[in-house]
Design a protein around this motif. Structure first.
Motif, PDB file in Angstrom:
ATOM      1  N   ALA A 158       0.809  -1.223   0.000  1.00 23.53           N
ATOM      2  CA  ALA A 158       0.000   0.000   0.000  1.00 23.53           C
ATOM      3  C   ALA A 158       0.840   1.270   0.000  1.00 23.53           C
ATOM      4  N   ASN A 159       0.336   2.277  -0.702  1.00 21.40           N
ATOM      5  CA  ASN A 159       0.867   3.644  -0.705  1.00 21.40           C
ATOM      6  C   ASN A 159       2.344   3.709  -1.085  1.00 21.40           C
ATOM      7  N   ALA A 160       2.696   3.046  -2.177  1.00 22.01           N
ATOM      8  CA  ALA A 160       4.049   3.163  -2.717  1.00 22.01           C
ATOM      9  C   ALA A 160       4.147   4.408  -3.582  1.00 22.01           C
ATOM     10  N   ASP A 161       5.354   4.899  -3.740  1.00 17.98           N
ATOM     11  CA  ASP A 161       5.590   6.034  -4.637  1.00 17.98           C
ATOM     12  C   ASP A 161       5.427   5.625  -6.093  1.00 17.98           C
ATOM     13  N   MET A 162       5.811   4.377  -6.388  1.00 16.46           N
ATOM     14  CA  MET A 162       5.783   3.907  -7.764  1.00 16.46           C
ATOM     15  C   MET A 162       5.493   2.412  -7.775  1.00 16.46           C
ATOM     16  N   TYR A 163       4.701   1.980  -8.759  1.00 17.91           N
ATOM     17  CA  TYR A 163       4.370   0.567  -8.908  1.00 17.91           C
ATOM     18  C   TYR A 163       4.724   0.064 -10.301  1.00 17.91           C
ATOM     19  N   LEU A 164       5.276  -1.139 -10.353  1.00 25.08           N
ATOM     20  CA  LEU A 164       5.289  -1.940 -11.566  1.00 25.08           C
ATOM     21  C   LEU A 164       4.237  -3.010 -11.329  1.00 25.08           C
ATOM     22  N   PHE A 165       3.133  -2.949 -12.089  1.00 23.79           N
ATOM     23  CA  PHE A 165       1.946  -3.735 -11.759  1.00 23.79           C
ATOM     24  C   PHE A 165       1.513  -4.566 -12.962  1.00 23.79           C
ATOM     25  N   GLU A 166       1.299  -5.839 -12.725  1.00 20.48           N
ATOM     26  CA  GLU A 166       0.842  -6.705 -13.815  1.00 20.48           C
ATOM     27  C   GLU A 166      -0.535  -6.298 -14.340  1.00 20.48           C
ATOM     28  N   SER A 167      -0.635  -6.266 -15.671  1.00 19.61           N
ATOM     29  CA  SER A 167      -1.913  -6.070 -16.359  1.00 19.61           C
ATOM     30  C   SER A 167      -1.882  -7.027 -17.545  1.00 19.61           C
ATOM     31  N   ASN A 168      -2.023  -8.301 -17.263  1.00 24.82           N
ATOM     32  CA  ASN A 168      -1.610  -9.344 -18.195  1.00 24.82           C
ATOM     33  C   ASN A 168      -2.507  -9.523 -19.415  1.00 24.82           C
ATOM     34  N   GLU A 197      -8.747  -5.569 -15.772  1.00 24.81           N
ATOM     35  CA  GLU A 197      -9.741  -5.059 -14.815  1.00 24.81           C
ATOM     36  C   GLU A 197      -9.383  -5.414 -13.383  1.00 24.81           C
ATOM     37  N   ASP A 198      -8.967  -6.661 -13.162  1.00 20.25           N
ATOM     38  CA  ASP A 198      -8.618  -7.069 -11.799  1.00 20.25           C
ATOM     39  C   ASP A 198      -7.391  -6.306 -11.293  1.00 20.25           C
ATOM     40  N   ALA A 199      -6.462  -6.040 -12.195  1.00 19.23           N
ATOM     41  CA  ALA A 199      -5.293  -5.248 -11.812  1.00 19.23           C
ATOM     42  C   ALA A 199      -5.716  -3.863 -11.362  1.00 19.23           C
ATOM     43  N   ALA A 200      -6.630  -3.247 -12.119  1.00 24.62           N
ATOM     44  CA  ALA A 200      -7.075  -1.889 -11.792  1.00 24.62           C
ATOM     45  C   ALA A 200      -7.824  -1.848 -10.466  1.00 24.62           C
ATOM     46  N   VAL A 201      -8.624  -2.868 -10.194  1.00 25.46           N
ATOM     47  CA  VAL A 201      -9.330  -2.923  -8.907  1.00 25.46           C
ATOM     48  C   VAL A 201      -8.313  -2.958  -7.767  1.00 25.46           C
ATOM     49  N   ALA A 202      -7.290  -3.797  -7.914  1.00 25.23           N
ATOM     50  CA  ALA A 202      -6.260  -3.866  -6.877  1.00 25.23           C
ATOM     51  C   ALA A 202      -5.517  -2.544  -6.754  1.00 25.23           C
ATOM     52  N   MET A 203      -5.192  -1.932  -7.886  1.00 24.89           N
ATOM     53  CA  MET A 203      -4.524  -0.621  -7.849  1.00 24.89           C
ATOM     54  C   MET A 203      -5.347   0.384  -7.067  1.00 24.89           C
ATOM     55  N   SER A 204      -6.649   0.392  -7.318  1.00 25.05           N
ATOM     56  CA  SER A 204      -7.522   1.379  -6.676  1.00 25.05           C
ATOM     57  C   SER A 204      -7.522   1.237  -5.164  1.00 25.05           C
ATOM     58  N   GLU A 205      -7.167   0.044  -4.683  1.00 23.76           N
ATOM     59  CA  GLU A 205      -7.202  -0.230  -3.245  1.00 23.76           C
ATOM     60  C   GLU A 205      -5.842  -0.061  -2.572  1.00 23.76           C
ATOM     61  N   VAL A 206      -4.786   0.159  -3.363  1.00 23.24           N
ATOM     62  CA  VAL A 206      -3.462   0.299  -2.742  1.00 23.24           C
ATOM     63  C   VAL A 206      -2.824   1.664  -2.975  1.00 23.24           C
ATOM     64  N   VAL A 207      -3.255   2.401  -4.008  1.00 19.85           N
ATOM     65  CA  VAL A 207      -2.633   3.704  -4.246  1.00 19.85           C
ATOM     66  C   VAL A 207      -2.918   4.631  -3.068  1.00 19.85           C
ATOM     67  N   GLY A 208      -1.986   5.536  -2.815  1.00 16.46           N
ATOM     68  CA  GLY A 208      -2.148   6.463  -1.705  1.00 16.46           C
ATOM     69  C   GLY A 208      -1.656   7.842  -2.061  1.00 16.46           C
ATOM     70  N   ASP A 209      -1.513   8.677  -1.063  1.00 14.80           N
ATOM     71  CA  ASP A 209      -1.096  10.062  -1.287  1.00 14.80           C
ATOM     72  C   ASP A 209       0.298  10.155  -1.902  1.00 14.80           C
ATOM     73  N   LYS A 210       1.145   9.156  -1.640  1.00 19.00           N
ATOM     74  CA  LYS A 210       2.507   9.180  -2.167  1.00 19.00           C
ATOM     75  C   LYS A 210       2.587   8.748  -3.628  1.00 19.00           C
ATOM     76  N   THR A 211       1.595   7.996  -4.084  1.00 24.22           N
ATOM     77  CA  THR A 211       1.688   7.343  -5.385  1.00 24.22           C
ATOM     78  C   THR A 211       1.702   8.348  -6.538  1.00 24.22           C
ATOM     79  N   LYS A 212       2.714   8.228  -7.402  1.00 25.65           N
ATOM     80  CA  LYS A 212       2.851   9.141  -8.537  1.00 25.65           C
ATOM     81  C   LYS A 212       2.871   8.439  -9.893  1.00 25.65           C
ATOM     82  N   ARG A 213       3.363   7.203  -9.938  1.00 26.94           N
ATOM     83  CA  ARG A 213       3.482   6.506 -11.217  1.00 26.94           C
ATOM     84  C   ARG A 213       3.113   5.034 -11.064  1.00 26.94           C
ATOM     85  N   ILE A 214       2.397   4.528 -12.069  1.00 28.70           N
ATOM     86  CA  ILE A 214       2.115   3.099 -12.169  1.00 28.70           C
ATOM     87  C   ILE A 214       2.483   2.646 -13.571  1.00 28.70           C
TER      88      ILE A 214
END
Length: 264
Positions: A158-168, A197-214
């Motif tokens: 949760a609330n990372a500055d940057m994510y590398l996130f699977e969207s397979n 879609e599942d990736a985006a749902v998870a993203m929506s639940e972990v992004v925070g005030d610090k998050t700038k890039r995915i």
């Protein structure tokens, strides 16, 4: 020095990510031949021989294809958990014992001011795990190759500055595609890969005030497209109250071309 990273390449054919900070430099996975890895490093003007170490997520070929040759040619330490080491036996050739480092799941190793935290994911490998890089309050999360993102995982990343996130994959493309049903079932399962879609749902639940890039990663060559992944993720995020371009930005990755070296 700031922490910087580049997705050297990402997709169903191979994956490799580079991170550096304060004189330390790290490679997570090497899913390409030695020559391809050298070409990718040239794209970001860095040298493989300068690496502090290579960190393995799991034993599938699109993550370990170049591990053996890089380890032997450049005398680099390789980090993986014990079950992954056993699963790689016979796949990467001989690695000198003094270069075989054990990195247990759910643990943290420190390299100067850089702390690397490992966490488990749900994938059909021996003991798959991914990594979080911490440096002077900055947090970079790498997460691909998981069938779903559990509440436990969400709490860790949760609330990372940057994510590398699977969207397979796009589910409709996968269902209508050329793969045999056994492969489709595996990809769609809880130990496969997350959809756009599942990736985006998870993203929506972990992004925070610090998050700038995915960065959207590990796109299937057969069952996804960059524009489709981006559109699906943006629409799902919007439906859950997140407007891309306001709080954070989305970025593509490519199976052959490195992203620009970027400050976290």
């Amino acid at each position: 020095m700031n922490m910087q990273f580049s997705v050297l390449a990402s997709g169903s054919t191979g994956n490799a990510t580079y991170i550096e900070a304060d004189g330390q430099s790290f490679l997570v996975d090497a899913g390409f031949s030695g020559k391809q890895m050298e070409r990718l490093f040239q794209q970001v003007d860095r040298k493989i021989e300068d690496l502090t170490g290579i960190f393995v997520t799991h034993e599938h070929s699109d993550h370990i294809k170049g591990i053996g040759i890089l380890a032997r040619k450049y005398k680099l330490p390789i980090y993986a958990n014990e079950k992954t080491w056993k699963a790689m036996d016979g796949l990467i050739g001989e690695i000198p014992t003094d270069q075989k480092m054990t990195f247990s799941m759910e643990s943290t190793k420190s390299f100067g001011p850089v702390d690397i935290e490992s966490f488990g994911v749900s994938h059909d490998a021996a003991e798959p795990m991914f990594y979080i890089f911490h440096h002077h309050g900055k947090k970079l999360v790498l997460l691909t190759d998981t069938g779903y993102v559990s509440d436990r995982m969400k709490g860790i990343i949760a609330n990372a500055d940057m994510y590398l996130f699977e969207s397979n994959h796009d589910v409709d493309m996968l269902r209508m595609g050329r793969y045999p049903w056994s492969v489709k079932r595996r990809i769609l399962s809880d130990v496969g890969h997350v959809s756009n879609e599942d990736a985006a749902v998870a993203m929506s639940e972990v992004v925070g005030d610090k998050t700038k890039r995915i960065y959207l990663a590990h796109l299937s060559a057969d069952n996804n497209m960059k524009d489709l992944a981006r559109m699906s993720v943006e629409q799902t995020l919007l439906s859950r109250g997140h407007v891309v371009g306001e709080q954070f930005e989305l970025y593509d990755t490519d199976p052959k071309t490195a992203t620009a070296l970027t400050v976290v």
